[in-house]
Motif scaffolding. Structure first.
Motif, PDB file in Angstrom:
ATOM      1  N   ASN A  31       0.816  -1.206   0.000  1.00 31.89           N
ATOM      2  CA  ASN A  31       0.000   0.000   0.000  1.00 31.89           C
ATOM      3  C   ASN A  31       0.853   1.260   0.000  1.00 31.89           C
ATOM      4  O   ASN A  31       0.527   2.245  -0.662  1.00 31.89           O
ATOM      5  CB  ASN A  31      -0.925   0.000   1.221  1.00 31.89           C
ATOM      6  N   THR A  77       0.789   4.069  -2.908  1.00 34.74           N
ATOM      7  CA  THR A  77       0.459   5.449  -2.557  1.00 34.74           C
ATOM      8  C   THR A  77       1.537   6.411  -3.037  1.00 34.74           C
ATOM      9  O   THR A  77       1.238   7.488  -3.577  1.00 34.74           O
ATOM     10  CB  THR A  77       0.274   5.579  -1.036  1.00 34.74           C
ATOM     11  N   ARG A 119      -6.172   5.383   2.362  1.00 34.42           N
ATOM     12  CA  ARG A 119      -4.837   5.962   2.181  1.00 34.42           C
ATOM     13  C   ARG A 119      -4.766   6.789   0.905  1.00 34.42           C
ATOM     14  O   ARG A 119      -4.214   7.896   0.891  1.00 34.42           O
ATOM     15  CB  ARG A 119      -3.777   4.865   2.157  1.00 34.42           C
ATOM     16  N   LEU A 120      -5.315   6.250  -0.167  1.00 30.22           N
ATOM     17  CA  LEU A 120      -5.238   6.968  -1.434  1.00 30.22           C
ATOM     18  C   LEU A 120      -6.137   8.202  -1.440  1.00 30.22           C
ATOM     19  O   LEU A 120      -5.770   9.239  -2.017  1.00 30.22           O
ATOM     20  CB  LEU A 120      -5.599   6.044  -2.592  1.00 30.22           C
ATOM     21  N   CYS A 170      -4.193  10.840   0.322  1.00 24.07           N
ATOM     22  CA  CYS A 170      -3.086  11.301  -0.514  1.00 24.07           C
ATOM     23  C   CYS A 170      -3.578  12.227  -1.624  1.00 24.07           C
ATOM     24  O   CYS A 170      -3.046  13.332  -1.821  1.00 24.07           O
ATOM     25  CB  CYS A 170      -2.354  10.101  -1.106  1.00 24.07           C
TER      26      CYS A 170
END
Length: 259
Positions: free
Chosen positions: A194, A198, A230-231, A234
């Motif tokens: 991950n 990312t 997470r993405l 980001c």
């Protein structure tokens, strides 16, 4: 119009289909031939209408259905000579084999196909960038490490399919896998974490990137919620919250994604 659907993605088998410039291409054939045909039909594609198959590498979860599928649908297979040699040693003799070297670009009808070498424990694995003058789709599966060259190849995309195999914390805590397997997964020739995905998205994200489809998620060592959160964080930091995110599954095809 360019569109893309994942027929299935995971350790049980991987395949996808792309339509662009009047052509239909399948990427990998890791499901059974029966499942490949059924899932193509479920997204409105007659298997016999495919113009070719692109292979990323020779591992079983990417070529498992190829032998029977080619007997039923003798269409061209595009791959590197080294990958073809290993795959054809299993007795596959159908279809027409077309070769390219990793890093080579070629044209199929109205589609430009760029290839690039990737890091994985296969004989000659590659990624793809497909498209025309107005839009490009990147395809990166089974890569243990993202090189600078790979990142440069994936800039300026309208859409991206990329594996997000494992979360580092979940892999470390996993009790099903021995240490040696964990080392192989997290090595530079294993799979993408991950964190690596990312960082790749952070590097290549831009205002015209419309969709990122994540695949090959480990059923034990990752979850859609972890990587999607997470993405989203980001992309939000970068001011690119418009980018659509989706996790492809193992057991049924995705919807079509238009670019």
């Amino acid at each position: 119009m360019m569109r893309f659907a994942v027929l299935g993605s995971g350790s049980g088998g991987n395949a996808a289909v792309v339509e662009c410039g009047g052509l239909r291409l399948m990427i990998d054939a890791g499901l059974s031939a029966k499942q490949l045909s059924a899932r193509l039909q479920s997204v409105g594609i007659d298997p016999k209408s495919l113009d070719g198959i692109l292979l990323t590498h020779e591992h079983g979860d990417h070529v498992r259905g190829l032998k029977v599928f080619l007997k039923q649908n003798p269409i061209p297979v595009y791959t590197t000579p080294a990958t073809a040699r290993v795959v054809r040693e299993t007795g596959i003799d159908g279809g027409t084999w077309k070769f390219f070297e990793a890093g080579q670009a070629f044209t199929l009808g109205g589609i430009s196909v760029e290839t690039f070498a990737i890091q994985h424990d296969a004989v000659d694995p590659v990624g793809f960038v497909l498209g025309d003058q107005s839009r490009r789709l990147g395809f990166l599966s089974d890569a243990g490490f993202v090189t600078r060259s790979m990142t440069e190849r994936l800039r300026g995309l309208a859409g991206l399919f990329v594996e997000a195999n494992y979360d580092e914390g979940l892999l470390e805590a996993d009790t099903k896998r021995p240490w040696s397997i964990k080392q192989r997964i997290s090595s530079r020739h294993g799979h993408l974490s991950n964190t690596q995905v990312t960082e790749l998205i952070r590097e290549i994200s831009h205002p015209a990137l419309g969709r990122v489809v994540l695949g090959h998620l480990s059923s034990d060592c990752n979850t859609p919620d972890i990587i999607l959160n997470r993405l989203r964080a980001c992309l939000g930091e970068l001011g690119h919250g418009h980018v659509g995110l989706h996790c492809a599954g193992q057991h049924e095809p995705s919807d079509w994604f238009d670019f």
